[in-house]
Scaffold this active site. Structure first.
Site, PDB file in Angstrom:
ATOM      1  N   ASN A  35       0.836  -1.202   0.000  1.00 28.16           N
ATOM      2  CA  ASN A  35       0.000   0.000   0.000  1.00 28.16           C
ATOM      3  C   ASN A  35       0.874   1.257   0.000  1.00 28.16           C
ATOM      4  OD1 ASN A  35      -2.401  -1.588   0.335  1.00 28.16           O
ATOM      5  ND2 ASN A  35      -1.788  -1.875   2.458  1.00 28.16           N
ATOM      6  N   HIS A  89     -13.813  -1.764   6.238  1.00 26.65           N
ATOM      7  CA  HIS A  89     -12.665  -2.473   6.809  1.00 26.65           C
ATOM      8  C   HIS A  89     -12.997  -3.126   8.156  1.00 26.65           C
ATOM      9  CE1 HIS A  89      -8.495  -2.558   8.586  1.00 26.65           C
ATOM     10  NE2 HIS A  89      -8.232  -2.945   7.353  1.00 26.65           N
ATOM     11  N   GLU A 114     -15.816   4.113   3.640  1.00 24.72           N
ATOM     12  CA  GLU A 114     -14.432   4.366   3.247  1.00 24.72           C
ATOM     13  C   GLU A 114     -14.445   5.312   2.065  1.00 24.72           C
ATOM     14  OE1 GLU A 114     -12.194   0.680   2.660  1.00 24.72           O
ATOM     15  OE2 GLU A 114     -13.043  -0.061   4.524  1.00 24.72           O
ATOM     16  N   SER A 169     -10.710  -0.807   0.303  1.00 19.71           N
ATOM     17  CA  SER A 169      -9.370  -1.391   0.374  1.00 19.71           C
ATOM     18  C   SER A 169      -9.169  -2.622  -0.494  1.00 19.71           C
ATOM     19  CB  SER A 169      -9.033  -1.728   1.825  1.00 19.71           C
ATOM     20  OG  SER A 169      -9.977  -2.632   2.355  1.00 19.71           O
ATOM     21  N   ASP A 217     -13.345   6.890   6.338  1.00 17.87           N
ATOM     22  CA  ASP A 217     -12.012   6.311   6.494  1.00 17.87           C
ATOM     23  C   ASP A 217     -11.234   6.527   5.192  1.00 17.87           C
ATOM     24  OD1 ASP A 217      -9.786   4.732   6.724  1.00 17.87           O
ATOM     25  OD2 ASP A 217     -10.852   2.900   7.316  1.00 17.87           O
ATOM     26  N   HIS A 261      -6.963   4.689   2.126  1.00 14.10           N
ATOM     27  CA  HIS A 261      -6.312   4.458   0.828  1.00 14.10           C
ATOM     28  C   HIS A 261      -6.322   5.673  -0.088  1.00 14.10           C
ATOM     29  CE1 HIS A 261      -5.577   0.197   1.472  1.00 14.10           C
ATOM     30  NE2 HIS A 261      -6.695   0.232   2.179  1.00 14.10           N
ATOM     31  N   LYS A 321      -0.005   3.771   4.777  1.00 15.04           N
ATOM     32  CA  LYS A 321      -0.192   3.439   3.364  1.00 15.04           C
ATOM     33  C   LYS A 321       0.604   4.415   2.501  1.00 15.04           C
ATOM     34  CE  LYS A 321      -3.570   0.353   4.678  1.00 15.04           C
ATOM     35  NZ  LYS A 321      -4.810   0.134   5.382  1.00 15.04           N
TER      36      LYS A 321
HETATM   37  C1  LIG Z   1      -5.304  -0.472   6.559  1.00  9.12           C
HETATM   38  C2  LIG Z   1      -6.632   0.042   6.878  1.00  9.12           C
HETATM   39  C3  LIG Z   1      -6.972   0.432   8.176  1.00  9.12           C
HETATM   40  C4  LIG Z   1      -6.073   0.208   9.347  1.00  9.12           C
HETATM   41  O1  LIG Z   1      -4.997   1.080   9.338  1.00  9.12           O
HETATM   42  P1  LIG Z   1      -3.634   0.619  10.015  1.00  9.12           P
HETATM   43  O2  LIG Z   1      -2.885   1.877  10.174  1.00  9.12           O
HETATM   44  O3  LIG Z   1      -3.003  -0.337   9.061  1.00  9.12           O
HETATM   45  O4  LIG Z   1      -3.985  -0.029  11.313  1.00  9.12           O
HETATM   46  C5  LIG Z   1      -8.210   0.996   8.381  1.00  9.12           C
HETATM   47  N1  LIG Z   1      -9.078   1.151   7.374  1.00  9.12           N
HETATM   48  C6  LIG Z   1      -8.788   0.758   6.120  1.00  9.12           C
HETATM   49  C7  LIG Z   1      -9.789   0.957   5.049  1.00  9.12           C
HETATM   50  C8  LIG Z   1      -7.566   0.182   5.831  1.00  9.12           C
HETATM   51  O5  LIG Z   1      -7.303  -0.229   4.608  1.00  9.12           O
END
Ligand SMILES: *Cc1c(COP(=O)(O)O)cnc(C)c1O
Length: 402
Positions: free
Chosen positions: A57, A143, A196, A200, A225, A228, A259
């Site tokens: 990522n 997620h 999101e 992801s 969220d 990405h 990421k």
């Molecule tokens: C990776 C991810 C997370 C978690 O983040 P980390 O910093 O890896 O714990 C949360 N939400 C989504 C959509 C993700 O892809």
């Protein structure tokens, strides 16, 4: 005697767990850790073999960036390795505050709070906002960190079909009727919608503007969220909320620094009041040692790079690689749908033999029967590397299976 007791206990445990593992194996769901012997980059070394990496990522190629490495090394010199305590005790060092000031100004919000991971940010935040009697409404594909948080919160969880505005509207309407019907409650139940920005595992985008309209109409709150999309979309890599011009209409913006930012950590951006509340109530923030100050410093440096001309140039390259791989796409996440878990594992293995690392994503990361290869491209890939992957995929008759 005591040792024998322990041995017997562990034998029983192992037997139970072995049964579970055997079952997973028979379903093609066995997993193992692959030991990476190099830095995270487009070319990586597993078991002494170099592979072209289409699985990370690290969309902008910052994980091994020289400027970021020097920022981290310098921070170690100045602030040491560990933070010594949780933020509220004595572990709140300059670099943590600088990171939060930088994040707030980057995301154009009043304030920001950083967490050890995005997972911790989701858990602490969601559980501090809603509880028993309240409602959480999530997109079916959010997620695991959000699903886990929703369950832990004790709120009533409702799911709407992926990116389906009509379904979201009907769930909101249903919730609205229940919300007013609850009698004798000391407060009106809260409704928190969570989605999101870039999904992801599917790589598509949420229709944020319409979701904002809907949640406003029903008086719900919205948490987005941007794991990405941070660094990837929007002006200066500020994310999808920025790209869609709805920054001021989202109550809670979440992101991760692990990421496109190339480091690790999670964050929440929003109002000063929201952040003050989280400092008082987000248990994953309160009851956890603060991240290493060097990690916080490097994350600050990463955000500055992301928003700079250098970041812009990296984004231009990233989008060029994306279009070289698949014409027009919504994000650097470019899944190739396979279906059966074992078939996805076999496809990944064939690519591995040809010198590519592309992961097979199976249940529970995606729904059963929706196993896939998850190709991700990075600004650090060359056109030749992308072309080579396309060639390998077409030789394996996997191109455009999507
Ligand atoms: C990776 C991810 C997370 C978690 O983040 P980390 O910093 O890896 O714990 C949360 N939400 C989504 C959509 C993700 O892809």
């Amino acid at each position: 005697m005591a040792i024998e007791t322990i041995h017997a206990a562990s034998a029983d445990l192992d037997q139970v767990l072995k049964q579970g593992l055997d079952e997973l194996r028979s379903l093609g769901l066995e997993r193992s850790l692959r030991r990476l012997e190099s830095a995270q980059a487009p070319r990586v070394v597993f078991n002494g073999r170099e592979l072209i990496n289409f699985s990370s990522n690290d969309y902008l190629g910052l994980a091994d960036d020289p400027d970021l490495k020097s920022a981290m090394i310098e921070a170690v010199g100045r602030y040491g390795c560990g933070s010594g305590a949780s933020r509220l005790v004595c572990g709140s060092l300059n670099p943590h505050h600088e990171l939060e000031e930088t994040l707030a100004s980057f995301k154009q919000t009043e304030a920001a709070l950083s967490f050890s991971t995005g997972y911790a940010a989701a858990l602490g935040t969601i559980c501090s906002m809603v509880g028993k009697g309240d409602f959480i409404i999530v997109d079916r594909l959010v997620h695991a960190s959000i699903v886990d948080a929703a369950r832990l919160s004790g709120a009533r969880l409702r799911v709407f079909a992926h990116n389906d505005l009509e379904d979201l509207e009907s769930v909101l309407a249903w919730t609205e009727s229940r919300r007013t019907a609850v009698a004798g409650n000391d407060r009106r139940p809260r409704v928190l919608v969570i989605t999101e920005s870039i999904f992801s595992m599917d790589g598509d985008r949420a229709p944020l503007r319409h979701i904002v309209d809907l949640k406003d109409r029903f008086g719900a709150w919205l948490m987005v969220d941007e794991a990405h999309s941070t660094g990837v979309l929007g002006d200066g890599g500020r994310g999808l909320a920025n790209a869609e011009g709805v920054n001021d209409h989202i109550e809670i913006q979440m992101g991760t620094l692990g990421k496109a930012c190339g480091i690790s950590g999670g964050f929440i951006c929003g109002s000063r009041t929201l952040v003050d509340w989280l400092i008082h109530r987000a248990r994953s923030f309160i009851f956890s040692t603060a991240p290493s100050p060097a990690v916080a410093s490097a994350a600050t440096a990463a955000i500055i790079i992301v928003a700079s001309d250098k970041g812009e140039e990296k984004r231009r390259k990233l989008w060029q690689r994306i279009s070289e791989f698949r014409g027009s796409a919504a994000s650097p996440i470019l899944p190739i749908m396979i279906g059966r878990a074992q078939a996805a594992v076999d496809a990944a293995e064939s690519l591995n033999q040809r010198g590519f690392f592309v992961p097979a994503i199976r249940y529970p990361s995606v729904a059963r029967g929706k196993a896939r290869l998850r190709v991700t491209v990075s600004a650090a890939h060359t056109s030749e590397e992308v072309r080579a992957l396309r060639k390998a995929l077409s030789e394996l008759c996997l191109e455009g299976v999507k």
